[in-house]
Design a protein around this motif. Structure first.
Motif, short mmCIF file in Angstrom:
data_model
loop_
_atom_site.label_atom_id
_atom_site.label_comp_id
_atom_site.label_asym_id
_atom_site.label_seq_id
_atom_site.Cartn_x
_atom_site.Cartn_y
_atom_site.Cartn_z
N GLY A 1 18.41 57.24 50.51
CA GLY A 1 17.92 57.99 49.37
C GLY A 1 17.40 57.06 48.28
O GLY A 1 17.61 55.85 48.34
N PRO A 2 16.76 57.62 47.29
CA PRO A 2 16.10 56.80 46.27
C PRO A 2 16.98 56.35 45.11
O PRO A 2 16.57 55.51 44.32
CB PRO A 2 14.99 57.73 45.76
N SER A 3 18.18 56.94 44.96
CA SER A 3 18.96 56.71 43.75
C SER A 3 20.37 56.23 44.08
O SER A 3 20.91 56.51 45.17
CB SER A 3 19.06 57.99 42.92
N ALA A 4 20.97 55.53 43.10
CA ALA A 4 22.37 55.14 43.18
C ALA A 4 23.15 55.95 42.16
O ALA A 4 22.79 55.99 40.99
CB ALA A 4 22.53 53.65 42.89
N TYR A 5 24.22 56.61 42.61
CA TYR A 5 25.00 57.44 41.69
C TYR A 5 26.33 57.79 42.32
O TYR A 5 26.54 57.63 43.54
CB TYR A 5 24.26 58.73 41.34
N HIS B 1 31.58 66.33 43.75
CA HIS B 1 31.73 66.28 45.21
C HIS B 1 32.41 65.01 45.68
O HIS B 1 32.64 64.84 46.88
CB HIS B 1 30.35 66.42 45.87
N ASP B 2 32.72 64.12 44.76
CA ASP B 2 33.50 62.92 45.03
C ASP B 2 32.88 62.05 46.13
O ASP B 2 33.53 61.73 47.12
CB ASP B 2 34.94 63.29 45.39
N TYR B 3 31.63 61.68 45.96
CA TYR B 3 31.02 60.74 46.89
C TYR B 3 30.11 59.78 46.13
O TYR B 3 29.64 60.07 45.04
CB TYR B 3 30.25 61.45 48.01
N VAL B 4 29.90 58.62 46.75
CA VAL B 4 29.00 57.59 46.21
C VAL B 4 27.74 57.55 47.05
O VAL B 4 27.81 57.63 48.29
CB VAL B 4 29.68 56.21 46.24
N ALA B 5 26.60 57.45 46.41
CA ALA B 5 25.33 57.31 47.11
C ALA B 5 24.60 56.09 46.58
O ALA B 5 24.53 55.88 45.37
CB ALA B 5 24.46 58.56 46.93
N VAL B 6 24.09 55.26 47.49
CA VAL B 6 23.28 54.10 47.11
C VAL B 6 22.09 54.02 48.07
O VAL B 6 22.17 54.44 49.21
CB VAL B 6 24.08 52.78 47.16
N ALA C 1 26.54 48.81 44.54
CA ALA C 1 27.57 49.54 45.29
C ALA C 1 28.91 49.50 44.57
O ALA C 1 29.59 50.53 44.44
CB ALA C 1 27.71 48.93 46.69
N PHE C 2 29.30 48.34 44.06
CA PHE C 2 30.60 48.24 43.39
C PHE C 2 30.58 48.86 42.00
O PHE C 2 31.61 49.31 41.50
CB PHE C 2 31.06 46.78 43.35
N HIS D 1 32.79 53.87 39.22
CA HIS D 1 32.84 55.27 38.80
C HIS D 1 33.79 56.08 39.68
O HIS D 1 34.54 56.93 39.19
CB HIS D 1 31.44 55.90 38.89
N TRP D 2 33.75 55.82 40.98
CA TRP D 2 34.58 56.55 41.95
C TRP D 2 36.06 56.46 41.62
O TRP D 2 36.81 57.42 41.81
CB TRP D 2 34.29 55.98 43.34
N THR D 3 36.51 55.32 41.08
CA THR D 3 37.93 55.19 40.73
C THR D 3 38.35 56.12 39.61
O THR D 3 39.53 56.38 39.43
CB THR D 3 38.26 53.74 40.29
N GLY D 4 37.37 56.63 38.83
CA GLY D 4 37.71 57.48 37.69
C GLY D 4 38.03 58.91 38.04
O GLY D 4 38.40 59.70 37.16
N HIS D 5 37.91 59.28 39.31
CA HIS D 5 38.21 60.66 39.74
C HIS D 5 39.64 61.04 39.38
O HIS D 5 40.53 60.18 39.31
CB HIS D 5 37.99 60.77 41.25
#
Length: 325
Positions: free
Chosen positions: A180-184, A189-194, A210-211, A216-220
């Motif tokens: 995909g075109p974006s990192a977020y 939905h609790d997933y990472v996309a890069v 990625a890190f 951000h993922w750790t903040g869930h």
């Protein structure tokens, strides 16, 4: 007497906050991001500051303070220790050497509360937080230290950094999607996309990105439970970006990956946050250290089966960073 001491310590604490904040603001205004150091021109390789005796990593704002000292003063190592620790090892700090001031927080528990806890057989509660300032020295500033204390760690061999990064990402167990075109990070939905690594001009930037997103993922709510409700452009959004940016830099440093600035366009919003609250950078650095430690702990828990969240809760982090000595 106690009241006079407390009144005296409050301005001292405020002054410490302000000194740190002023230095960070000066760096940002000059276009330098304190958590992205120019390791290519430094005498030390990339790494995390640590106590030379205990090997424990310093955390929070102390990471930025000690990184700045390593680069600006030309130290060849990330190892630091106190004057007393140097003496206990049979060495000494050279006359005229200037140390680096770092901080940590403790809680003062009144004697009445300790007696109550002893009588009832329960844990103490409450306590009054207070800030401590102390001085550490680079091992480069010392003489007659044991050889194993002074030797820098061997460089990471070529070809090991990317596999280690991949293994760490897998060890987190995160829903990590490439393409995909974006990192977020999607909190709902609790997933990472890069994007794909080959979409980056330099592969190292893929790892840094990625890190950052895993930060951000750790903040869930099921992990470290940070507020991630801020809308784009808001102060809450800027605070979370600041935490993730530093967390990504800390993780890259721990893995031997030289980070670079990902979101230079956020410098203006970071400056606004830091100028308005002289404790904001300390809180953000502390949260970033917790996020980085949470992710890095996955390397060990993947093989031991320990619970990462439980281990973090037992670790006893304090607001502005813990004592590593």
């Amino acid at each position: 007497m106690p009241q006079r001491h407390a009144a005296r310590s409050r301005p001292e604490r405020a002054n410490l906050y302000q000194q740190i904040t002023d230095r960070i603001i000066a760096d940002l205004e000059a276009g330098r991001v304190p958590w992205v150091q120019p390791w290519g021109s430094a005498n030390a390789g990339i790494g995390m500051p640590h106590n030379a005796v205990s090997s424990r990593r310093y955390s929070g704002i102390n990471v930025l303070t000690l990184w700045h000292a390593v680069v600006s003063r030309g130290f060849s190592s990330h190892a630091f220790l106190t004057f007393r620790q140097a003496a206990a090892l049979g060495g000494s700090v050279r006359r005229g050497e200037r140390g680096v001031g770092i901080i940590y927080t403790r809680r003062f528990v009144p004697s009445s509360e300790r007696r109550r806890a002893d009588t009832e057989g329960t844990a103490t509660s409450g306590g009054i937080p207070f800030l401590k300032h102390f001085t550490v020295f680079s091992v480069d500033q010392c003489d007659d230290l044991p050889e194993h204390i002074c030797l820098p760690p061997p460089p990471i061999p070529d070809g090991l950094i990317l596999p280690h990064a991949e293994e760490l990402i897998a060890a987190t167990g995160a829903d990590f999607r490439i393409g995909g075109p974006s990192a977020y990070y999607s909190p709902g939905h609790d997933y990472v996309a890069v994007p794909r690594p080959d979409d980056f001009h330099e592969p190292i930037n893929w790892h840094r990105t990625a890190f950052h997103e895993l930060g951000h993922w750790t903040g869930h709510a099921t992990r470290l439970g940070r507020d991630q409700t801020g809308s784009f452009g808001s102060k809450d959004y800027g605070r979370e970006e600041l935490i993730a940016e530093m967390a990504g830099a800390f993780i890259c440093a721990a893995l031997g990956i030289v980070p670079s600035v990902r979101h230079a366009d956020y410098i203006g919003s970071w400056l606004q946050i830091i100028r308005e609250d002289n404790r904001a950078i300390l809180r953000a650095a502390s949260a970033a250290s917790k996020a980085a430690d949470y992710i890095l702990a996955c390397r060990d828990t993947a093989s031991t089966g320990l619970d990462v969240a439980g281990e973090d809760e037992a670790d006893g982090f304090e607001l502005e960073g813990r004592l590593a000595a």
